[in-house]
Write a protein that holds these residues in place. Structure first.
Motif: not given
Length: 285
Positions: A269-285
């Motif tokens: 959870r501290s290693l990725v950032a949400p692109i769109v939280q409600r759609d469960r899409i995350f990005r690795r910095p």
């Protein structure tokens, strides 16, 4: 969606559900003889699926069911089918796929990488992998850059051989398109009743058997990992471990695409950032 992601069968629990010793013995047998790691899945889900097969064979104790497995090799196939049965559609929850098309595909396409690696983890019978292929193809076509599409490599993996065989065939009933926009249905699949994936998509996708709980495909790092409605069937420890391994398998700037009912757990959870939280899409910095 993975072949494990399904609605619970509407059957009663086997009468021996209160027999933890018998259940443990059956799970040990399944692991030893077929390599299916029961201990990493939620017990309630497994009990219900095993119950389907126990009732179908007319037995009501785990011990009796193990004798059935010993005497009828075909029952092993039926049991594993029950444990990995698939329920999936193209573009399931279209609004989420629309977000992916608008926010993720263009950004990935603009990357200078010589190869864009995309992994459908838990591909089941191929709908998710081909949905991803359609979005990349449509974006390239809209830009007039189909000549660059050859750099896209999409891998679909699943533990179930029958589902993968269906994915390789690429032929689907009309019910698989319930969430598919008409223009995509018409452009990328042949007409009903047996709709076939068009060659432009088929050539973008390969399939392979992998057990998510044991191995990561060696083809990475990945620019996009889609694993929708799969990890909810694993226990918490397995979920946390898998999320960390997904993170480690992503290229910098890579995207993790989960199901709408799934939640990131543990240190990832501290290693990725949400692109769109409600759609469960995350990005690795």
């Amino acid at each position: 969606m993975s072949s494990l992601a399904l609605a619970e069968p509407r059957v009663l629990e086997p009468v021996s559900v209160d027999d933890p010793v018998g259940y443990a013995a059956l799970c040990d047998k399944i692991v030893a003889e077929r390599g299916f790691r029961c201990g990493s899945y939620k017990e309630r889900c497994l009990l219900r699926r095993i119950g389907v097969r126990m009732r179908a064979t007319g037995v009501h104790t785990f011990e009796a069911y193990m004798r059935v497995l010993d005497t009828d090799p075909r029952e092993w196939d039926r049991l594993l089918d029950a444990l990995t049965i698939n329920v999936t559609k193209f573009f399931r929850n279209w609004e989420v796929w629309a977000t992916l098309a608008e926010r993720v595909i263009p950004a990935l396409w603009a990357r200078p990488d010589a190869t864009l690696r995309v992994w459908s983890a838990g591909a089941s019978s191929g709908e998710e992998a081909y949905s991803l292929a359609a979005l990349f193809h449509r974006h390239a076509e809209q830009l007039g850059e189909l000549d660059r599409l050859s750099r896209v490599r999409i891998l679909g993996t699943d533990i179930d051989r029958d589902s993968l065989a269906a994915a390789e065939r690429g032929v689907y009933a009309e019910s698989a398109f319930a969430d598919t926009p008409p223009e995509l249905r018409e452009r990328y699949f042949t007409p009903a009743p047996a709709a076939r994936v068009v060659p432009e998509l088929r050539q973008l996708v390969t399939f392979a058997r992998r057990d998510l709980l044991r191995e990561m495909p060696p083809e990475g790092p990945w620019h996009l990992i889609a694993c929708r409605n799969v990890v909810i069937y694993f226990d918490r420890e397995s979920q946390e471990d898998l999320f960390v391994r997904f993170h480690d398998a992503l290229a910098p700037g890579g995207v993790l695409f989960l199901g709408k009912v799934e939640t990131l757990l543990g240190p990832v959870r501290s290693l990725v950032a949400p692109i769109v939280q409600r759609d469960r899409i995350f990005r690795r910095p």
